[in-house]
Motif scaffolding. Structure first.
Motif, short mmCIF file in Angstrom:
data_model
loop_
_atom_site.label_atom_id
_atom_site.label_comp_id
_atom_site.label_asym_id
_atom_site.label_seq_id
_atom_site.Cartn_x
_atom_site.Cartn_y
_atom_site.Cartn_z
N GLN A 592 1.08 -5.18 7.19
CA GLN A 592 1.59 -5.63 5.89
C GLN A 592 0.47 -5.59 4.83
O GLN A 592 0.70 -5.24 3.67
CB GLN A 592 2.14 -7.06 6.00
N GLY A 593 -0.75 -5.93 5.27
CA GLY A 593 -1.90 -5.85 4.36
C GLY A 593 -2.14 -4.42 3.90
O GLY A 593 -2.45 -4.17 2.73
N PHE A 594 -2.02 -3.49 4.86
CA PHE A 594 -2.18 -2.08 4.50
C PHE A 594 -1.10 -1.65 3.50
O PHE A 594 -1.37 -0.92 2.53
CB PHE A 594 -2.12 -1.20 5.75
N ILE A 595 0.11 -2.10 3.78
CA ILE A 595 1.22 -1.73 2.89
C ILE A 595 1.00 -2.29 1.49
O ILE A 595 1.19 -1.61 0.47
CB ILE A 595 2.55 -2.23 3.47
N ASP A 596 0.56 -3.58 1.44
CA ASP A 596 0.34 -4.21 0.13
C ASP A 596 -0.78 -3.51 -0.64
O ASP A 596 -0.77 -3.44 -1.89
CB ASP A 596 -0.01 -5.70 0.31
N GLY A 597 -1.79 -2.99 0.07
CA GLY A 597 -2.93 -2.35 -0.60
C GLY A 597 -2.69 -0.91 -0.99
O GLY A 597 -3.53 -0.28 -1.65
N PHE A 598 -1.58 -0.38 -0.51
CA PHE A 598 -1.29 1.03 -0.82
C PHE A 598 -0.78 1.13 -2.26
O PHE A 598 0.12 0.41 -2.67
CB PHE A 598 -0.21 1.56 0.15
N ILE A 599 -1.41 2.05 -3.04
CA ILE A 599 -1.09 2.20 -4.47
C ILE A 599 -0.16 3.38 -4.65
O ILE A 599 -0.44 4.50 -4.20
CB ILE A 599 -2.38 2.41 -5.30
N LEU A 600 0.96 3.13 -5.29
CA LEU A 600 1.94 4.18 -5.57
C LEU A 600 1.80 4.68 -7.01
O LEU A 600 1.30 3.97 -7.89
CB LEU A 600 3.35 3.64 -5.34
N ASN A 601 2.29 5.88 -7.25
CA ASN A 601 2.40 6.47 -8.62
C ASN A 601 1.05 6.53 -9.35
O ASN A 601 0.96 6.33 -10.56
CB ASN A 601 3.39 5.66 -9.46
N SER A 602 -0.02 6.68 -8.59
CA SER A 602 -1.34 6.86 -9.22
C SER A 602 -1.62 8.34 -9.44
O SER A 602 -1.26 9.17 -8.60
CB SER A 602 -2.43 6.24 -8.35
N ARG A 603 -2.26 8.62 -10.57
CA ARG A 603 -2.58 10.03 -10.86
C ARG A 603 -3.78 10.50 -10.04
O ARG A 603 -3.97 11.70 -9.85
CB ARG A 603 -2.87 10.19 -12.36
N LYS A 604 -4.57 9.52 -9.57
CA LYS A 604 -5.73 9.90 -8.77
C LYS A 604 -5.28 10.13 -7.32
O LYS A 604 -4.71 9.25 -6.70
CB LYS A 604 -6.79 8.80 -8.80
N LYS A 605 -5.63 11.30 -6.79
CA LYS A 605 -5.23 11.64 -5.43
C LYS A 605 -6.05 10.89 -4.40
O LYS A 605 -5.63 10.69 -3.27
CB LYS A 605 -5.38 13.14 -5.19
N THR A 606 -7.25 10.47 -4.84
CA THR A 606 -8.16 9.83 -3.87
C THR A 606 -8.06 8.32 -3.89
O THR A 606 -8.82 7.63 -3.21
CB THR A 606 -9.60 10.24 -4.17
N VAL A 607 -7.09 7.76 -4.65
CA VAL A 607 -7.04 6.33 -4.80
C VAL A 607 -6.78 5.58 -3.48
O VAL A 607 -7.25 4.46 -3.27
CB VAL A 607 -5.96 5.94 -5.85
N ASN A 608 -6.07 6.21 -2.54
CA ASN A 608 -5.71 5.54 -1.25
C ASN A 608 -6.51 6.05 -0.06
O ASN A 608 -6.21 5.71 1.10
CB ASN A 608 -4.21 5.72 -0.95
N GLU A 609 -7.52 6.89 -0.34
CA GLU A 609 -8.27 7.50 0.77
C GLU A 609 -8.94 6.45 1.65
O GLU A 609 -8.92 6.50 2.87
CB GLU A 609 -9.33 8.46 0.22
N LYS A 610 -9.59 5.48 0.96
CA LYS A 610 -10.28 4.44 1.73
C LYS A 610 -9.30 3.64 2.59
O LYS A 610 -9.56 3.34 3.76
CB LYS A 610 -11.01 3.51 0.76
N LEU A 611 -8.14 3.33 2.02
CA LEU A 611 -7.11 2.56 2.76
C LEU A 611 -6.58 3.36 3.95
O LEU A 611 -6.41 2.83 5.06
CB LEU A 611 -5.96 2.19 1.81
N ILE A 612 -6.31 4.63 3.71
CA ILE A 612 -5.79 5.49 4.79
C ILE A 612 -6.81 5.60 5.91
O ILE A 612 -6.47 5.60 7.10
CB ILE A 612 -5.43 6.88 4.22
N SER A 613 -8.11 5.68 5.51
CA SER A 613 -9.17 5.75 6.52
C SER A 613 -9.18 4.48 7.37
O SER A 613 -9.32 4.54 8.59
CB SER A 613 -10.52 5.93 5.82
#
Length: 706
Positions: A592-613
């Motif tokens: 749930q923490g991962f889901i909450d931290g995931f950013i949608l509709n961002s123009r930056k492609k790398t915005v969720n890289e750290k979270l995905i890692s």
């Protein structure tokens, strides 16, 4: 002779013989049942008993044992050795059926010599063969008739017979049709005389019919005529019948000669089947009575548990009444038992149960009792029961009994059992009682075994004073004055003379007058015995209530244990599920923490890289844990196959603490939960006191209390 005819009659052994006869098939076994008598040859007797037990076991196991149905071969065995003798058709079929049955028995016992060694030994006197069967089948068909092709000559004769009969019938039917049109025949039209088919012609027309007159009806209104057309044919048929009989006789002579080669085998069939018939009858009787083979002891000992008098049980079952089983024990230290108590209380039944069991056992029959019962073998069994007044010899009952007692005194020794009912009666009570006491002492000094029923106080006292004699009584319901038919060792019983008189309406003043006429000590003695029995009845009832309460308490404890175990298992299961659920909740919160931290509709492609890692790292760690757990489980399973766990052999503990049992200990009978005090210990046997009652119990059946 172990027992004379009077003893066999007294103990009603003839009734058992009669039952046994009902289960036999042939006269040989029936005769053996009629003359069946007890023996003392230990080796032969044990063989007789064990072979009966083997057959009973076959029945109890429901095995497909061949049906013992046959006819004896006495006549055939007499005729087989005689040259040119002719055995009847039925005789050959008896041999045929005996051969089939013996083959079936051989097939049944094949490879069963380990299970039924004695029965297997019986069939060793015959051998399996189909040659006897084939020889008979070559001559006879399945209906027991000689086959047409038993010989070429017979086949030719019977073929010609068929042709002639066909021609006779053809001619006869033609003649019937002709005479019927002319109304010359009676109502039945035809009959048979001397195996010939003849016309029934109205006597007024007999001269109009050509043929031989063979007779007439009783009234003379009908005449029996053989048609001319059949006269020669019938004569030929007579000749053919004669030739057929001669040929059959010749064939049977040859068959007898062929079978004579198997004479010893056929004699073995007869011996085997008659022996099996007798043993089978004993097995069937035992099965009906639910009988067992007791332990056969070398020492003189008698221990009967749940013993049912077979005749009483048979009669009661017809009436829908319950039969009370007997419990009784005798040994070399308690070898003379005196049973007292009121009339119709079961004294004689107890005595007769023991006597009949002894006769049955020593006659090779099993007994209806508990399998824990033990018995021994006596050389002589003597009884004196009932009124045996002899009118023919002008002997009174008492004179007869004295003559019998004289014989008993001569026979008495340590291997003799006496069964004496109403001992000492028939004469003046004081004088007869004194003589009975002297005879009792004499039998005691000769080390005999005996069961005696009596009302005499001096005999009861004598039994109490002699070391190896003891008293017993039949329990009585002191509230209703009704017998319970339960034997109670340890103390004499009251006759309840005055109590029974009172309940039957005798006025109190007469009873009191009777008491005044008696010796004061006798009245006090009877009153004491009566009170003791009342107390015993009271304590017996208390003991039953205590035993029942104790059993109910133990059942409640057991039930509570089961309930506790059930809830403990359920609690453990709930806790296990809770642990699993907590784990899943923690994993869920992380996700749930991962889901909450995931950013949608961002123009930056790398915005969720750290979270995905971080998600990938988390999943990898959890996956690694799962794989590690699987590998460890697999490795543990493989190791458990390679190295089985060593079994720890621990010495079995004596949970009943029997080593602590000594004189004065309180012990419990494991099966009945009765608690008593140890009075005496003799090797494996322990004498336990239960209030007024004393009982010998095997140490293995006891548990130490304190």
């Amino acid at each position: 002779m172990v027992a004379d005819e009077q003893t066999i009659k007294d103990l009603e052994f003839n009734t058992v013989r009669g039952w046994l006869k009902e289960f036999t098939v042939g006269p040989t076994a029936e005769d053996r049942c009629t003359s069946l008598s007890p023996i003392s040859n230990r080796k032969q007797l044990k063989k007789n008993l064990f072979i009966t037990q083997e057959l009973l076991h076959i029945k109890q196991e429901g095995e497909t044992f061949p049906a013992i149905q046959f006819e004896e071969l006495n006549q055939e065995l007499r005729m087989l050795p005689i040259e040119n003798a002719v055995i009847s058709l039925e005789g050959f079929m008896r041999i045929y059926r005996a051969s089939i049955l013996c083959n079936e028995l051989l097939h049944f016992f094949d490879k069963r010599d380990g299970d039924y060694p004695l029965l297997h030994e019986l069939v060793n006197n015959v051998y399996y063969t189909k040659e006897v069967i084939q020889l008979i089948e070559k001559v006879f068909d399945k209906f027991g008739n000689v086959k047409d092709d038993a010989s070429e000559t017979l086949f030719g004769i019977r073929s010609r017979v068929k042709v002639v009969i066909k021609e006779v019938n053809k001619n006869f039917d033609r003649e019937v049709r002709k005479l019927r049109r002319l109304n010359m025949l009676g109502d039945t039209t035809e009959t048979f005389i001397e195996n010939r088919r003849v016309l029934t012609v109205v006597s007024s027309h007999k001269k109009k019919v050509g043929g031989n007159i063979l007779g007439s009806s009783n009234t003379g209104t009908l005449t029996y005529i053989e048609p001319d057309a059949n006269a020669a044919l019938n004569q030929e048929l007579d000749v053919l019948r004669y030739e057929e009989n001669k040929e059959i006789e010749r064939i049977l002579r040859i068959l007898r000669k062929d079978l004579f080669m198997y004479f010893e085998l056929i004699k073995g069939y007869q011996s085997l089947l008659t022996e099996i018939d007798f043993i089978n009858a004993k097995g069937r009787l035992a099965f009906r009575q639910e009988a067992i083979l007791p332990g056969i002891e070398e020492d003189t000992v008698l221990e009967l548990t749940d013993a049912f008098h077979p005749i009483l049980q048979h009669n009661n079952s017809k009436l829908g009444k319950r039969t009370v089983p007997q419990q009784l024990s005798l040994d070399k230290f308690h070898r003379m038992l005196v049973i007292s108590g009121p009339n119709a209380g079961g004294k004689s039944i107890t005595l007769k149960t023991v006597g009949l069991f002894q006769l049955m056992l020593q006659s090779g029959l099993l007994i209806p009792a508990n399998e824990n019962s033990r018995m021994c073998i006596f050389n002589k069994i003597c009884s004196d029961i009932g009124d045996n007044q002899s009118i023919a010899n002008e002997l009174s009952t008492y004179s007869y009994r004295l003559k019998r007692m004289k014989t008993f005194i001569d026979l008495a020794d340590r291997k003799t059992m006496f069964l004496l009912d109403e001992f000492g009666t028939g004469s003046d009570p004081d004088l007869g009682g004194a003589l009975a006491e002297a005879i009792f002492e004499t039998l005691y000094k000769k080390n005999s075994f005996a069961i005696v029923t009596t009302h005499y106080s001096n005999i009861k006292l004598k039994a109490d004073n002699l070391k190896n004699a003891f008293n017993g009584s039949m329990l009585f319901n002191t509230d209703t004055l009704e017998p319970t038919y339960i034997f109670n060792p340890g103390q004499p019983g009251s006759s309840f003379t005055f109590e029974v008189a009172k309940i039957n309406g005798i006025p109190d003043e007469i009873i009191e007058a009777a008491k005044e006429k008696l010796d004061e000590q006798k009245v006090r003695m009877d009153k004491l015995l009566s009170e003791l029995q009342k107390e015993r009845h009271y304590y017996s009832r208390l003991k039953e209530e205590y035993t029942e309460a104790q059993q109910n308490a133990e059942e409640a404890i057991e039930s509570s244990k089961e309930t506790k175990e059930y809830y403990e298992e359920k609690l453990a299961s709930i806790r296990s599920n809770a642990d699993k659920n907590n784990k899943y909740i923690q994993l869920g919160k992380k996700m749930q923490g991962f889901i909450d931290g995931f950013i949608l509709n961002s123009r930056k492609k790398t915005v969720n890289e750290k979270l995905i890692s971080e998600v990938k790292k988390f999943l990898a760690v959890e996956k690694s844990k799962v794989e590690t757990a699987k590998q460890e489980a697999k490795r543990a399973k493989t190791q458990s196959r390679k190295k089985p766990k060593e079994k720890k052999y621990l010495p079995k503990k004596d949970e009943h603490h029997r080593d602590k049992i000594k004189v004065g200990s309180r012990v419990r009978i494991i099966s009945t939960r009765q608690i008593g005090t140890v009075e005496e210990i003799d090797k494996t046997n322990v004498t336990v006191s239960f209030g007024f009652a004393r009982m010998k119990v095997d140490r293995a059946k006891l548990s130490w209390v304190d």
